[in-house]
Scaffold this motif. Structure first.
Motif, PDB file in Angstrom:
ATOM      1  N   ILE A 162       0.845  -1.187   0.000  1.00  0.00           N
ATOM      2  CA  ILE A 162       0.000   0.000   0.000  1.00  0.00           C
ATOM      3  C   ILE A 162       0.880   1.237   0.000  1.00  0.00           C
ATOM      4  CG2 ILE A 162      -0.204  -0.049   2.533  1.00  0.00           C
ATOM      5  CD1 ILE A 162      -3.007   1.176   2.187  1.00  0.00           C
ATOM      6  N   ASP A 163       0.541   2.216  -0.843  1.00  0.00           N
ATOM      7  CA  ASP A 163       1.309   3.452  -0.955  1.00  0.00           C
ATOM      8  C   ASP A 163       0.351   4.639  -0.960  1.00  0.00           C
ATOM      9  OD1 ASP A 163       4.330   2.799  -1.664  1.00  0.00           O
ATOM     10  OD2 ASP A 163       3.082   1.358  -2.728  1.00  0.00           O
ATOM     11  N   GLY A 164       0.807   5.748  -0.407  1.00  0.00           N
ATOM     12  CA  GLY A 164       0.039   6.982  -0.414  1.00  0.00           C
ATOM     13  C   GLY A 164       0.878   8.151  -0.868  1.00  0.00           C
ATOM     14  N   ASP A 165       0.234   9.123  -1.531  1.00  0.00           N
ATOM     15  CA  ASP A 165       0.928  10.278  -2.090  1.00  0.00           C
ATOM     16  C   ASP A 165       0.183  11.545  -1.685  1.00  0.00           C
ATOM     17  OD1 ASP A 165       2.408  12.066  -3.614  1.00  0.00           O
ATOM     18  OD2 ASP A 165       1.325  11.607  -5.465  1.00  0.00           O
ATOM     19  N   THR A 166       0.879  12.474  -1.016  1.00  0.00           N
ATOM     20  CA  THR A 166       0.220  13.699  -0.565  1.00  0.00           C
ATOM     21  C   THR A 166      -0.032  14.678  -1.695  1.00  0.00           C
ATOM     22  OG1 THR A 166       2.362  14.726  -0.035  1.00  0.00           O
ATOM     23  CG2 THR A 166       1.285  13.488   1.717  1.00  0.00           C
ATOM     24  N   LEU A 167       0.724  14.605  -2.793  1.00  0.00           N
ATOM     25  CA  LEU A 167       0.555  15.574  -3.871  1.00  0.00           C
ATOM     26  C   LEU A 167      -0.680  15.259  -4.718  1.00  0.00           C
ATOM     27  CD1 LEU A 167       1.654  18.081  -5.257  1.00  0.00           C
ATOM     28  CD2 LEU A 167       3.125  16.613  -6.656  1.00  0.00           C
ATOM     29  N   SER A 168      -0.864  13.990  -5.031  1.00  0.00           N
ATOM     30  CA  SER A 168      -2.024  13.599  -5.838  1.00  0.00           C
ATOM     31  C   SER A 168      -3.209  13.164  -4.982  1.00  0.00           C
ATOM     32  CB  SER A 168      -1.636  12.462  -6.788  1.00  0.00           C
ATOM     33  OG  SER A 168      -1.252  11.305  -6.059  1.00  0.00           O
ATOM     34  N   ASP A 169      -3.013  13.087  -3.652  1.00  0.00           N
ATOM     35  CA  ASP A 169      -4.065  12.613  -2.736  1.00  0.00           C
ATOM     36  C   ASP A 169      -4.580  11.243  -3.161  1.00  0.00           C
ATOM     37  OD1 ASP A 169      -3.990  14.865  -1.069  1.00  0.00           O
ATOM     38  OD2 ASP A 169      -5.331  15.985  -2.395  1.00  0.00           O
ATOM     39  N   GLU A 170      -3.678  10.370  -3.545  1.00  0.00           N
ATOM     40  CA  GLU A 170      -4.076   9.060  -4.036  1.00  0.00           C
ATOM     41  C   GLU A 170      -3.432   7.964  -3.195  1.00  0.00           C
ATOM     42  OE1 GLU A 170      -4.416   6.737  -8.348  1.00  0.00           O
ATOM     43  OE2 GLU A 170      -3.180   8.536  -8.152  1.00  0.00           O
ATOM     44  N   VAL A 171      -4.169   6.875  -3.033  1.00  0.00           N
ATOM     45  CA  VAL A 171      -3.692   5.697  -2.319  1.00  0.00           C
ATOM     46  C   VAL A 171      -3.811   4.495  -3.256  1.00  0.00           C
ATOM     47  CG1 VAL A 171      -4.028   4.145  -0.361  1.00  0.00           C
ATOM     48  CG2 VAL A 171      -4.330   6.613  -0.063  1.00  0.00           C
ATOM     49  N   THR A 172      -2.761   3.692  -3.344  1.00  0.00           N
ATOM     50  CA  THR A 172      -2.779   2.506  -4.199  1.00  0.00           C
ATOM     51  C   THR A 172      -2.634   1.261  -3.341  1.00  0.00           C
ATOM     52  OG1 THR A 172      -0.378   2.609  -4.567  1.00  0.00           O
ATOM     53  CG2 THR A 172      -1.801   3.745  -6.151  1.00  0.00           C
ATOM     54  N   LEU A 173      -3.299   0.194  -3.757  1.00  0.00           N
ATOM     55  CA  LEU A 173      -3.245  -1.096  -3.074  1.00  0.00           C
ATOM     56  C   LEU A 173      -2.913  -2.156  -4.114  1.00  0.00           C
ATOM     57  CD1 LEU A 173      -3.772  -2.484  -0.298  1.00  0.00           C
ATOM     58  CD2 LEU A 173      -6.089  -2.968  -1.142  1.00  0.00           C
ATOM     59  N   ASP A 174      -1.763  -2.804  -3.961  1.00  0.00           N
ATOM     60  CA  ASP A 174      -1.259  -3.741  -4.967  1.00  0.00           C
ATOM     61  C   ASP A 174      -1.096  -5.143  -4.374  1.00  0.00           C
ATOM     62  OD1 ASP A 174      -1.046  -1.680  -6.836  1.00  0.00           O
ATOM     63  OD2 ASP A 174       0.965  -1.148  -6.156  1.00  0.00           O
ATOM     64  N   PRO A 175      -1.990  -6.069  -4.688  1.00  0.00           N
ATOM     65  CA  PRO A 175      -1.818  -7.461  -4.244  1.00  0.00           C
ATOM     66  C   PRO A 175      -0.851  -8.211  -5.155  1.00  0.00           C
ATOM     67  CG  PRO A 175      -3.865  -7.229  -5.459  1.00  0.00           C
ATOM     68  CD  PRO A 175      -3.257  -5.846  -5.392  1.00  0.00           C
ATOM     69  N   ARG A 176      -0.139  -9.170  -4.576  1.00  0.00           N
ATOM     70  CA  ARG A 176       0.836  -9.942  -5.337  1.00  0.00           C
ATOM     71  C   ARG A 176       0.917 -11.365  -4.803  1.00  0.00           C
ATOM     72  NH1 ARG A 176       5.382  -5.134  -4.864  1.00  0.00           N
ATOM     73  NH2 ARG A 176       4.135  -3.537  -5.928  1.00  0.00           N
ATOM     74  N   LEU A 177       1.362 -12.271  -5.668  1.00  0.00           N
ATOM     75  CA  LEU A 177       1.515 -13.668  -5.266  1.00  0.00           C
ATOM     76  C   LEU A 177       2.655 -14.291  -6.047  1.00  0.00           C
ATOM     77  CD1 LEU A 177       0.568 -16.341  -3.897  1.00  0.00           C
ATOM     78  CD2 LEU A 177      -0.912 -16.680  -5.900  1.00  0.00           C
ATOM     79  N   ASN A 178       3.530 -14.989  -5.321  1.00  0.00           N
ATOM     80  CA  ASN A 178       4.575 -15.806  -5.917  1.00  0.00           C
ATOM     81  C   ASN A 178       4.371 -17.247  -5.465  1.00  0.00           C
ATOM     82  OD1 ASN A 178       6.777 -14.071  -7.321  1.00  0.00           O
ATOM     83  ND2 ASN A 178       6.273 -12.938  -5.468  1.00  0.00           N
ATOM     84  N   ALA A 179       4.525 -18.170  -6.386  1.00  0.00           N
ATOM     85  CA  ALA A 179       4.358 -19.579  -6.061  1.00  0.00           C
ATOM     86  C   ALA A 179       5.432 -20.402  -6.755  1.00  0.00           C
ATOM     87  CB  ALA A 179       2.972 -20.071  -6.472  1.00  0.00           C
ATOM     88  N   ARG A 180       5.801 -21.509  -6.106  1.00  0.00           N
ATOM     89  CA  ARG A 180       6.821 -22.395  -6.669  1.00  0.00           C
ATOM     90  C   ARG A 180       6.445 -23.845  -6.386  1.00  0.00           C
ATOM     91  NH1 ARG A 180      12.722 -21.729  -4.343  1.00  0.00           N
ATOM     92  NH2 ARG A 180      11.799 -22.945  -2.665  1.00  0.00           N
ATOM     93  N   TRP A 181       6.599 -24.679  -7.369  1.00  0.00           N
ATOM     94  CA  TRP A 181       6.294 -26.100  -7.231  1.00  0.00           C
ATOM     95  C   TRP A 181       7.526 -26.893  -7.642  1.00  0.00           C
ATOM     96  CZ3 TRP A 181       2.436 -29.167 -10.780  1.00  0.00           C
ATOM     97  CH2 TRP A 181       2.362 -30.487 -10.325  1.00  0.00           C
ATOM     98  N   GLN A 182       8.139 -27.585  -6.673  1.00  0.00           N
ATOM     99  CA  GLN A 182       9.320 -28.391  -6.930  1.00  0.00           C
ATOM    100  C   GLN A 182       8.867 -29.753  -7.445  1.00  0.00           C
ATOM    101  OE1 GLN A 182      12.377 -26.857  -6.307  1.00  0.00           O
ATOM    102  NE2 GLN A 182      13.328 -28.513  -7.475  1.00  0.00           N
TER     103      GLN A 182
END
Length: 296
Positions: free
Chosen positions: A27-47
């Motif tokens: 999650i990131d916030g910016d005071t200049l643009s008054d915007e908040v971003t929420l970025d989900p992510r997933l990494n997976a590995r199968w041996q």
């Protein structure tokens, strides 16, 4: 402060037998643009086995517009954050720890990108995509020989037009041989599609200014010639008590016709020529590493 950007992230690491999952969010916030971003992510590995592995990564990545782009004077204050939604898949295979095969494929969906046209305010809302695949084959004989072959193919567009750095194909071949304890030689060959550019197809005479004005063709509808380069390398090492020394020479060869940098036109735009770089460059260098000498 004129601007403050702050962010945080969290992730969990889960292992179940041969499966490993790393879900996370940023999650990131910016005071200049008054915007908040929420970025989900997933990494997976199968041996799959001792020598085979599958990899998967999906997620979203956001970037706020630069301060000058948001300027109320010369910019566009309501530019949203740029967003890239990405997915990547990979497969690794090794044989006797010497021969390695790596397959990778990726796709990106881009939104909110910014178009920067000289003399105009930044324009947001540009959509685009990119996708591609790469195959890497490597062979190594520990401390003696290494070889690698990489082949890639891909496409990158913005608003239906080839992106400035779109590269449909590329081939990279590398070889390195330590033929004596303190000597090493190497060779690298690379070929890739030339970058796209917007051609000038004609010129119109402006009597007021007594000059010709260019008439442009389709955006990025032309492409520079394919680029090729050959690098040869030889190195001699010395190991002293408390430091190491390496002397090396390199020869760079770009075959004629494969070193175009950009296109220039004559005064009325009815003729053009390619500006090319050097064909042959010799280099000589030395490298010292202190604290890395012989062990007692």
């Amino acid at each position: 402060l004129d601007r403050l950007i702050a962010g945080g992230w969290a992730e969990a690491r889960l292992q179940t037998g041969k499966f490993r999952f790393v879900p996370g969010v940023r999650i990131d916030g910016d005071t200049l643009s008054d915007e908040v971003t929420l970025d989900p992510r997933l990494n997976a590995r199968w041996q799959l086995g001792s020598d085979e592995r599958l990899r998967l990564a999906v997620g979203q990545y956001s970037q706020f517009a630069r301060s000058e782009w948001l300027s109320p004077v010369a910019g566009t204050p309501d530019l949203p954050a740029m967003v890239s939604r990405q997915a990547a898949f990979g497969f690794d295979y090794a044989i006797a720890q010497r021969l390695e095969l790596e397959l990778d494929a990726y796709a990106k969906q881009l939104s909110g990108m910014v178009d920067l046209t000289p003399g105009e305010a930044p324009r947001g809302g540009v959509e685009g995509f990119a996708y591609g695949a790469e195959v890497q084959l490597r062979y190594r004989l520990l401390g003696v020989f290494f070889a690698s072959l990489g082949v890639s193919a891909g496409r990158s567009e913005r608003e239906g037009v080839a992106y400035d750095y779109d590269q449909p194909y590329g081939v990279n071949l590398i070889g390195s041989w330590s033929f004596a304890p303190t000597w090493n030689v190497g060779l690298r060959y690379r070929v890739a599609a030339g970058l796209p550019y917007t051609p000038i197809v004609d010129g119109t005479y402006n009597a007021t200014a007594d000059s010709y004005q260019p008439v442009y063709g389709g955006e990025n509808s032309a492409r520079l010639p394919a680029y090729q380069k050959i690098d040869a390398h030889i190195q001699k090492d010395w190991k002293f008590r408390t430091w190491n020394l390496a002397l090396y020479t390199e020869l760079w060869l770009v075959p004629p016709g494969s070193n175009a940098m950009y296109v220039v036109y004559n005064y009325d735009y009815d003729d053009s020529a390619q500006v090319t770089g050097p064909v042959f460059i010799p280099l000589l260098g030395a490298r010292g590493e202190f604290g890395a000498g012989k062990e007692e």
